[in-house]
Design a protein around this motif. Structure first.
Motif, PDB file in Angstrom:
ATOM      1  N   TRP A   1      -9.262  -8.324   2.665  1.00 20.18           N
ATOM      2  CA  TRP A   1      -7.970  -8.640   2.133  1.00 20.18           C
ATOM      3  C   TRP A   1      -7.328  -9.938   3.016  1.00 20.18           C
ATOM      4  O   TRP A   1      -6.182 -10.314   2.615  1.00 20.18           O
ATOM      5  CB  TRP A   1      -7.014  -7.293   2.450  1.00 20.18           C
TER       6      TRP A   1
ATOM      7  N   ASN B   1     -12.218  -2.123   9.872  1.00 16.64           N
ATOM      8  CA  ASN B   1     -12.893  -1.387   8.716  1.00 16.64           C
ATOM      9  C   ASN B   1     -12.319  -1.699   7.435  1.00 16.64           C
ATOM     10  O   ASN B   1     -11.069  -1.391   7.422  1.00 16.64           O
ATOM     11  CB  ASN B   1     -12.935   0.124   8.953  1.00 16.64           C
ATOM     12  N   ALA B   2     -12.867  -2.357   6.414  1.00 12.65           N
ATOM     13  CA  ALA B   2     -12.273  -2.230   4.934  1.00 12.65           C
ATOM     14  C   ALA B   2     -10.957  -3.252   5.141  1.00 12.65           C
ATOM     15  O   ALA B   2     -10.171  -2.748   4.037  1.00 12.65           O
ATOM     16  CB  ALA B   2     -12.120  -0.919   4.611  1.00 12.65           C
ATOM     17  N   ALA B   3     -10.817  -4.236   5.797  1.00 12.45           N
ATOM     18  CA  ALA B   3      -9.529  -4.836   5.844  1.00 12.45           C
ATOM     19  C   ALA B   3      -9.695  -6.367   5.801  1.00 12.45           C
ATOM     20  O   ALA B   3      -9.174  -6.982   5.257  1.00 12.45           O
ATOM     21  CB  ALA B   3      -8.953  -4.378   7.082  1.00 12.45           C
TER      22      ALA B   3
ATOM     23  N   PRO C   1     -12.006   5.265   5.288  1.00 15.31           N
ATOM     24  CA  PRO C   1     -12.271   5.552   6.550  1.00 15.31           C
ATOM     25  C   PRO C   1     -13.335   6.500   7.022  1.00 15.31           C
ATOM     26  O   PRO C   1     -14.147   6.482   7.759  1.00 15.31           O
ATOM     27  CB  PRO C   1     -11.197   6.378   7.274  1.00 15.31           C
TER      28      PRO C   1
ATOM     29  N   TRP D   1       1.017  -1.345   0.072  1.00 16.63           N
ATOM     30  CA  TRP D   1      -0.132   0.107  -0.050  1.00 16.63           C
ATOM     31  C   TRP D   1       1.003   1.255  -0.089  1.00 16.63           C
ATOM     32  O   TRP D   1       1.977   1.125   0.494  1.00 16.63           O
ATOM     33  CB  TRP D   1      -0.842   0.039   1.080  1.00 16.63           C
TER      34      TRP D   1
ATOM     35  N   TYR E   1      -3.030   6.376  -0.990  1.00 14.27           N
ATOM     36  CA  TYR E   1      -4.347   6.062   0.050  1.00 14.27           C
ATOM     37  C   TYR E   1      -4.883   7.451   0.494  1.00 14.27           C
ATOM     38  O   TYR E   1      -6.132   7.426   0.235  1.00 14.27           O
ATOM     39  CB  TYR E   1      -3.909   5.144   1.057  1.00 14.27           C
TER      40      TYR E   1
ATOM     41  N   GLY F   1       1.722  -6.318  12.048  1.00 12.85           N
ATOM     42  CA  GLY F   1       1.108  -7.447  12.566  1.00 12.85           C
ATOM     43  C   GLY F   1       0.401  -8.466  11.148  1.00 12.85           C
ATOM     44  O   GLY F   1      -0.271  -7.558  10.608  1.00 12.85           O
ATOM     45  N   ASP F   2       0.202  -9.609  11.239  1.00 11.74           N
ATOM     46  CA  ASP F   2      -0.593 -10.358  10.349  1.00 11.74           C
ATOM     47  C   ASP F   2      -1.843 -10.515  11.014  1.00 11.74           C
ATOM     48  O   ASP F   2      -2.008 -11.247  12.076  1.00 11.74           O
ATOM     49  CB  ASP F   2       0.043 -11.416   9.781  1.00 11.74           C
ATOM     50  N   GLY F   3      -3.094 -10.118  10.538  1.00 14.83           N
ATOM     51  CA  GLY F   3      -4.482 -10.653  11.106  1.00 14.83           C
ATOM     52  C   GLY F   3      -4.658 -12.199  11.119  1.00 14.83           C
ATOM     53  O   GLY F   3      -5.505 -12.462  11.773  1.00 14.83           O
TER      54      GLY F   3
ATOM     55  N   ASP G   1      -1.368  -3.742  11.334  1.00 18.09           N
ATOM     56  CA  ASP G   1      -1.502  -3.638   9.923  1.00 18.09           C
ATOM     57  C   ASP G   1      -0.188  -4.482   9.399  1.00 18.09           C
ATOM     58  O   ASP G   1       0.599  -4.481  10.066  1.00 18.09           O
ATOM     59  CB  ASP G   1      -1.745  -2.173   9.472  1.00 18.09           C
ATOM     60  N   ALA G   2      -0.506  -5.188   8.225  1.00 18.78           N
ATOM     61  CA  ALA G   2       0.558  -6.023   7.693  1.00 18.78           C
ATOM     62  C   ALA G   2       1.343  -5.092   6.752  1.00 18.78           C
ATOM     63  O   ALA G   2       2.551  -5.581   6.371  1.00 18.78           O
ATOM     64  CB  ALA G   2      -0.151  -7.139   6.763  1.00 18.78           C
ATOM     65  N   ASP G   3       0.933  -3.806   6.558  1.00 16.54           N
ATOM     66  CA  ASP G   3       1.889  -3.098   5.479  1.00 16.54           C
ATOM     67  C   ASP G   3       2.744  -2.121   6.354  1.00 16.54           C
ATOM     68  O   ASP G   3       2.367  -1.393   6.990  1.00 16.54           O
ATOM     69  CB  ASP G   3       0.982  -2.358   4.765  1.00 16.54           C
TER      70      ASP G   3
ATOM     71  N   GLY H   1      -6.138  -4.452  10.877  1.00 16.87           N
ATOM     72  CA  GLY H   1      -6.030  -3.756   9.622  1.00 16.87           C
ATOM     73  C   GLY H   1      -6.124  -2.356   9.665  1.00 16.87           C
ATOM     74  O   GLY H   1      -6.920  -1.723   8.829  1.00 16.87           O
ATOM     75  N   CYS H   2      -5.531  -1.601  10.488  1.00 18.89           N
ATOM     76  CA  CYS H   2      -5.754  -0.360  10.848  1.00 18.89           C
ATOM     77  C   CYS H   2      -5.546   0.869   9.732  1.00 18.89           C
ATOM     78  O   CYS H   2      -5.611   1.910   9.748  1.00 18.89           O
ATOM     79  CB  CYS H   2      -4.976   0.176  12.093  1.00 18.89           C
ATOM     80  N   GLY H   3      -4.694   0.330   8.599  1.00 15.24           N
ATOM     81  CA  GLY H   3      -4.099   1.368   7.620  1.00 15.24           C
ATOM     82  C   GLY H   3      -3.108   2.474   8.240  1.00 15.24           C
ATOM     83  O   GLY H   3      -2.509   2.303   9.062  1.00 15.24           O
TER      84      GLY H   3
HETATM   85  C1  LIG Z   1      -8.226  -0.649   2.688  1.00 12.34           C
HETATM   86  S1  LIG Z   1      -7.363  -0.518   3.850  1.00 12.34           S
HETATM   87  C2  LIG Z   1      -8.280  -0.069   5.208  1.00 12.34           C
HETATM   88  C3  LIG Z   1      -7.490   0.763   6.351  1.00 12.34           C
HETATM   89  C4  LIG Z   1      -8.330   1.234   7.661  1.00 12.34           C
HETATM   90  N1  LIG Z   1      -9.052   0.207   8.307  1.00 12.34           N
HETATM   91  C5  LIG Z   1      -9.243   2.319   7.137  1.00 12.34           C
HETATM   92  O1  LIG Z   1     -10.606   1.983   7.499  1.00 12.34           O
HETATM   93  O2  LIG Z   1      -8.866   3.323   6.250  1.00 12.34           O
HETATM   94  C6  LIG Z   1      -6.999  -2.258   4.268  1.00 12.34           C
HETATM   95  C7  LIG Z   1      -5.861  -2.683   5.234  1.00 12.34           C
HETATM   96  O3  LIG Z   1      -5.706  -3.929   5.310  1.00 12.34           O
HETATM   97  C8  LIG Z   1      -4.509  -4.091   5.619  1.00 12.34           C
HETATM   98  N2  LIG Z   1      -4.025  -5.597   5.501  1.00 12.34           N
HETATM   99  C9  LIG Z   1      -4.358  -6.325   4.393  1.00 12.34           C
HETATM  100  N3  LIG Z   1      -4.046  -7.842   4.886  1.00 12.34           N
HETATM  101  C10 LIG Z   1      -3.980  -7.698   6.195  1.00 12.34           C
HETATM  102  C11 LIG Z   1      -3.590  -8.723   7.003  1.00 12.34           C
HETATM  103  N4  LIG Z   1      -3.220 -10.051   6.665  1.00 12.34           N
HETATM  104  N5  LIG Z   1      -3.120  -8.518   8.145  1.00 12.34           N
HETATM  105  C12 LIG Z   1      -3.134  -7.026   8.651  1.00 12.34           C
HETATM  106  N6  LIG Z   1      -3.649  -6.226   8.101  1.00 12.34           N
HETATM  107  C13 LIG Z   1      -3.713  -6.447   6.658  1.00 12.34           C
HETATM  108  C14 LIG Z   1      -3.734  -3.488   4.523  1.00 12.34           C
HETATM  109  O4  LIG Z   1      -2.455  -3.478   4.963  1.00 12.34           O
HETATM  110  C15 LIG Z   1      -4.336  -2.098   4.462  1.00 12.34           C
HETATM  111  O5  LIG Z   1      -3.725  -1.188   5.417  1.00 12.34           O
END
Ligand SMILES: C[S@@+](CC[C@H](N)C(=O)[O-])C[C@H]1O[C@@H](n2cnc3c(N)ncnc32)[C@H](O)[C@@H]1O
Length: 249
Positions: A100, A95-97, A16, A3, A8, A78-80, A59-61, A38-40
């Motif tokens: 993925w 939210n929105a994660a 968000p 990302w 973004y 961290g990986d969800g 978040d994984a990124d 997945g806090c972005g």
């Molecule tokens: C569309 S963004 C949403 C971010 C934030 N929650 C928001 O509402 O703006 C998706 C996020 O999910 C994270 N993500 C994807 N796969 C993941 C995983 N396996 N573990 C943790 N985070 C992950 C991505 O890195 C990205 O930051």
């Protein structure tokens, strides 16, 4: 996929912003401990903290984590799918994660472990039919250019009954699980959207960097009669899955 926090913030601020319904459903209260999964770049995490909750973002990124830390968020890489927290949160929010993260079983199991008894799991992510027109168009353009597109979807977009089953299989009591169609205006236009949200998929298929812009342009042209109005304003066919569940006492 990787990302880009700047892209973004510029092209996906609606993500968000439109997470407000899930934020309200969480109803964070002062003093409780919340995990934002997945806090972005931490926009919603900061809003939860502003309610007085003690929030940890995962978040994984690395670039997104760095952007969240810059906002003062307690964010960690961290990986969800491999959460290691045990019985320490009053609520897990996302939210929105979750779409993925693919297979829900390891995610739901890790969230369940992370929560205290009675703790809530609340959030929203892509539901069945999410951005269907866009996904079909990207696949059609890649196939027409001779690329092998995997039959299986890369993201997890379940129906409400499917996700309810996944939550219950993980031990949760489901308080609500709804599909919410959400046609979403895309102020930055479809090319920027495709770059931000499907660039990783296009790269993973093996499209060389020099061809990427043309793939995006062909996809944009295919979608124009479907998702743009006469004045060229885009509306993407988003569908959300919103849910609230809790771990039994
Ligand atoms: C569309 S963004 C949403 C971010 C934030 N929650 C928001 O509402 O703006 C998706 C996020 O999910 C994270 N993500 C994807 N796969 C993941 C995983 N396996 N573990 C943790 N985070 C992950 C991505 O890195 C990205 O930051």
């Amino acid at each position: 996929m990787a990302w880009d926090p700047q892209a973004y913030a510029a092209h996906a601020a609606f993500v968000p912003a439109l997470g407000n319904a899930a934020f309200e459903l969480l109803g964070a209260v002062a003093g409780e401990r919340v995990l934002d999964l997945g806090c972005g770049d931490g926009v919603l995490t900061s809003r939860i903290a502003a309610e007085g909750a003690e929030v940890v973002g995962i978040d994984a990124d690395p670039a997104m984590v760095a952007a969240a830390v810059e906002k003062g968020v307690n964010a960690r890489l961290g990986d969800g799918r491999r959460l290691t927290f045990a019985g320490e949160f009053d609520a897990v929010f996302s939210n929105a994660a979750l779409h993925w993260m693919g297979d829900p079983a390891p995610v739901v199991a890790g969230v369940f472990r992370a929560l205290k008894p009675g703790g809530r799991f609340v959030g929203e992510f892509g539901g069945h039919g999410n951005i269907a027109a866009i996904r079909v168009a990207v696949r059609a353009v890649l196939a027409a250019r001779g690329y092998r597109v995997p039959a299986a979807e890369e993201n997890y977009y379940p129906t409400a009954p499917e996700y309810r089953v996944a939550l219950e299989a993980g031990g949760f009591v489901v308080d609500g699980c709804w599909i919410v169609p959400r046609p979403t205006p895309i102020a930055s236009g479809m090319a920027a959207w495709l770059q931000t949200f499907r660039g990783g998929f296009i790269d993973a298929i093996g499209v060389p960097a020099a061809e990427r812009a043309q793939v995006i342009e062909d996809t944009r042209a295919m979608l124009r009669p479907i998702l743009a109005d006469g004045a060229g304003n885009w509306t993407a066919d988003y569908v959300r899955l919103r849910f609230a569940a809790h771990k039994p006492e």
